[in-house]
Design a protein around this motif. Structure first.
Motif, PDB file in Angstrom:
ATOM      1  N   ASP A  35       0.810  -1.222   0.000  1.00  0.00           N
ATOM      2  CA  ASP A  35       0.000   0.000   0.000  1.00  0.00           C
ATOM      3  C   ASP A  35       0.845   1.275   0.000  1.00  0.00           C
ATOM      4  O   ASP A  35       0.351   2.359   0.305  1.00  0.00           O
ATOM      5  CB  ASP A  35      -0.986   0.008   1.169  1.00  0.00           C
ATOM      6  N   ARG A  67       3.681   2.212   1.731  1.00  0.00           N
ATOM      7  CA  ARG A  67       4.307   2.728   2.951  1.00  0.00           C
ATOM      8  C   ARG A  67       5.719   2.165   3.103  1.00  0.00           C
ATOM      9  O   ARG A  67       6.034   1.102   2.569  1.00  0.00           O
ATOM     10  CB  ARG A  67       3.468   2.353   4.180  1.00  0.00           C
ATOM     11  N   SER A  90       1.634   8.684   1.832  1.00  0.00           N
ATOM     12  CA  SER A  90       1.674   7.672   2.893  1.00  0.00           C
ATOM     13  C   SER A  90       2.431   8.220   4.108  1.00  0.00           C
ATOM     14  O   SER A  90       3.411   8.954   3.980  1.00  0.00           O
ATOM     15  CB  SER A  90       2.324   6.388   2.388  1.00  0.00           C
TER      16      SER A  90
END
Length: 266
Positions: free
Chosen positions: A145, A147, A175
């Motif tokens: 995702d 990060r 992020s």
């Protein structure tokens, strides 16, 4: 007041926005009238030298200058305003730490840990120092995702890693880093950690003591302030251990042709 009315009133505070939609605040933020007026006052009726005059206007400018430093310290939760170093921007703050801490504390064979999503300004200064010293740069990957993968960081960090430098918020993906966990991982092996907070300070509450980082940098122009100034926060003991970054008039205690002694941080 309705949300629409509130939004229109706020828009009126930003003369650079006018009747168009400005979507580039991650690169640089528009300036509100209060900031523009303060700059005009400082360069106009209030203008005088800072830290170099004994007359009233100079004294007032010096008080205002140092009051701003105290406000910055409070804004990011610093223990003291003597931990707030004014620089020309976050890039200079990173370069200062790279040259004056890493450049004097690291040696050949030591490692610096960065991540895949770092801005060029948080890559190139470390490359310059690593090449000069014979140190090595390692790169933490991202999660699915987007990060910084702190599990991977935990697995790959070793006592050879002396410096870690990571972005608090990505300027590309948005992020958010778990800074406290990253700091805990760095400190577990005795490494120091610098956090690039350029995208975080305009949008998140930042407390450098709670984050437990060692250095934190950000730029004013992304925070609705003027261009050409930024902040390096560092732990007092680390700032005191670092040699001067540049020589000049404001950083000295006493100058002779035989020897110069330097003023304390900042």
């Amino acid at each position: 007041m309705t949300d629409l009315a509130q939004g229109l009133r706020l828009r009126d505070d930003f003369p650079g926005v006018g009747d168009w939609h400005y979507l580039d605040s991650a690169a640089t933020a528009q300036k509100p009238t209060a900031v523009i007026d303060a700059i005009a006052r400082a360069y106009g009726p209030d203008y005088a030298t800072v830290h170099r005059g004994v007359y009233e206007r100079s004294a007032n400018m010096t008080l205002a200058y140092e009051a701003a430093r105290r406000k910055v310290a409070g804004f990011i939760g610093a223990a003291s305003d003597s931990e707030i170093v004014y620089v020309r921007g976050a890039t200079e703050g990173i370069n200062l730490v790279a040259q004056c801490w890493a450049g004097t504390q690291l040696k050949a064979g030591d490692h610096i840990l960065l991540s895949t999503l770092e801005h060029h300004s948080n890559i190139v200064p470390w490359q310059i120092v690593a090449e000069k010293l014979g140190a090595q740069i390692d790169v933490v990957p991202l999660t699915q995702d987007g990060r910084i993968d702190l599990d991977a960081m935990r697995a790959m960090i070793t006592p050879q890693h002396r410096m870690v430098a990571l972005a608090h918020v990505s300027n590309v993906l948005g992020s958010v880093l778990d800074c406290r966990r990253a700091a805990d991982i760095a400190h577990m092996v005795g490494a120091k950690i610098l956090i690039d907070g350029c995208q975080a300070v305009p949008r998140l509450a930042v407390d450098v003591q709670a984050l437990d980082c060692d250095f934190y940098v950000f730029s004013a122009h992304k925070l609705y302030g003027p261009t050409g100034i930024g902040v390096l926060w560092g732990r007092k003991e680390l700032l005191d251990s670092m040699p001067p970054y540049q020589g000049g008039g404001s950083m000295i205690d006493k100058v002779t042709f035989e020897k110069t002694t330097y003023a304390p941080a900042p």
